[in-house]
Design an enzyme around this catalytic site. Structure first.
Site, PDB file in Angstrom:
ATOM      1  CD  GLU A 135      96.993 129.689  50.296  1.00 50.64           C
ATOM      2  OE1 GLU A 135      97.521 129.296  49.271  1.00 50.64           O
ATOM      3  OE2 GLU A 135      97.959 129.489  50.922  1.00 50.64           O
ATOM      4  NE  ARG A 138     105.346 128.679  71.983  1.00 50.21           N
ATOM      5  CZ  ARG A 138     104.026 128.137  72.331  1.00 50.21           C
ATOM      6  NH1 ARG A 138     102.999 127.532  71.795  1.00 50.21           N
ATOM      7  NH2 ARG A 138     103.554 129.769  73.185  1.00 50.21           N
ATOM      8  CB  ALA A 168     100.925 133.758  76.063  1.00 48.67           C
ATOM      9  CD  GLU A 210     102.271 129.571  79.687  1.00 43.85           C
ATOM     10  OE1 GLU A 210     102.541 130.664  79.613  1.00 43.85           O
ATOM     11  OE2 GLU A 210     100.732 129.104  79.080  1.00 43.85           O
ATOM     12  N   PRO A 245      99.148 139.151  60.198  1.00 45.07           N
ATOM     13  CG  PRO A 245      98.642 141.315  59.615  1.00 45.07           C
ATOM     14  CD  PRO A 245      99.523 139.773  60.876  1.00 45.07           C
ATOM     15  N   GLY A 246      99.480 138.721  56.676  1.00 43.53           N
ATOM     16  CA  GLY A 246      98.547 137.763  56.112  1.00 43.53           C
ATOM     17  C   GLY A 246      98.002 137.016  55.668  1.00 43.53           C
ATOM     18  CD  GLU A 278      94.912 115.764  78.530  1.00 47.43           C
ATOM     19  OE1 GLU A 278      94.436 115.897  79.285  1.00 47.43           O
ATOM     20  OE2 GLU A 278      94.107 115.524  77.089  1.00 47.43           O
TER      21      GLU A 278
END
Lengths: 179, 179
Positions: free
Chosen positions: A38, A64, A76, A96, A114-115, A140
């Site tokens: 996946e 988040r 970031a 930012e 990376p998994g 926005e």
């Protein structure tokens, strides 16, 4: 490096979103068996270790949704299609934090998960910061609060869990090694 | 920490996989507007900074389908449902390296990709390693090759891109700070 390569024998697109897409690949393993993988595709991102003349680190607090909490991170942001990471880094720093930088140095690139994902983050160090006359607009749907912290304050925030993400944890450890 | 909280007003499940699941949430932003958040749910993982008596770091090379290449990482693995991270850490260390450890210390937890995923990695430091009489079996779709590297070798592998993931990069920076 192709050791233990997993060749794609079938690939099914599951979702194409605004930020990420998802597919499920059938892969042939080194022993000949077939397994499912996946995979989340992501455009990649940059993160900026932005240091004031006093050696303080710029960090932003933001919510988040994936974690259902706000955390404190180094600035970031995602790469736009075709954009050079250095360009993204300057743009995200300005958006930012409200600072431009005279000095931007490439530090490191790493994959975050990376998994299951192809996301990579390109890290830059920004120095000689100058406040923008006119603050650049955030996206926005983006709300962030800027802070300047010493290395010791950043370490305390990591110990308390306020800082809680891999790129910022790496940045703090990197900074500690510069002392 | 709930600053700039994004309240869920609707949630659509897109995919339930073997490792990850994906949903799209409509969220209400602090300014009242509604935005979409694409969120990957992951069971969480552990990673182990395993140090030999000589201070060498155990790393494993494995193929990462999401990146279409093999990379060198510290041993790591997913949490089974209800499993304590310390239990996962001991299991993954045994499976991926063939070593048990007498000393296992919790180091740090961080989110790998807070912009789109809830995956967190719990980092442990393993010392006093003893080779298992009988090597623990890897997962049936897992192929890894073990190496022991000095800090200097690990840093060179990071510079060359052989080491390329956030948790291993963090581990190397952490280790460098211990010297």
């Amino acid at each position: 490096m192709k050791k233990f390569e997993e060749k794609t024998v079938a690939s099914q697109s599951i979702f194409q979103g605004r930020v990420i897409s998802l597919k499920v690949d059938d892969v042939q393993l080194p022993n000949g068996e077939v397994a499912k993988r996946e995979i989340v595709n992501h455009p990649g991102a940059v993160a900026i270790v932005a240091l004031t003349d006093e050696g303080k680190l710029l960090v932003v607090e933001q919510y988040r949704k994936a974690l259902e909490r706000s955390i404190v991170e180094i600035p970031a942001g995602k790469l736009e299609p075709g954009e050079k990471p250095e360009t993204t880094a300057r743009r995200e720093l300005e958006e930012e934090t409200g600072y431009a930088c005279e000095e931007l140095t490439y530090l490191q690139t790493f994959a975050t998960s990376p998994g299951f994902a192809d996301e990579v983050i390109h890290l830059f160090v920004a120095r000689k910061l100058t406040p923008l006359q006119e603050k650049a607009a955030l996206d926005e749907d983006e709300f962030v609060e800027l802070m300047e912290v010493t290395l010791e304050e950043a370490e305390a925030m990591m110990a308390s869990g306020a800082i809680y993400d891999a790129k910022t944890a790496y940045a703090i450890m990197w900074l500690k090694n510069q002392k």
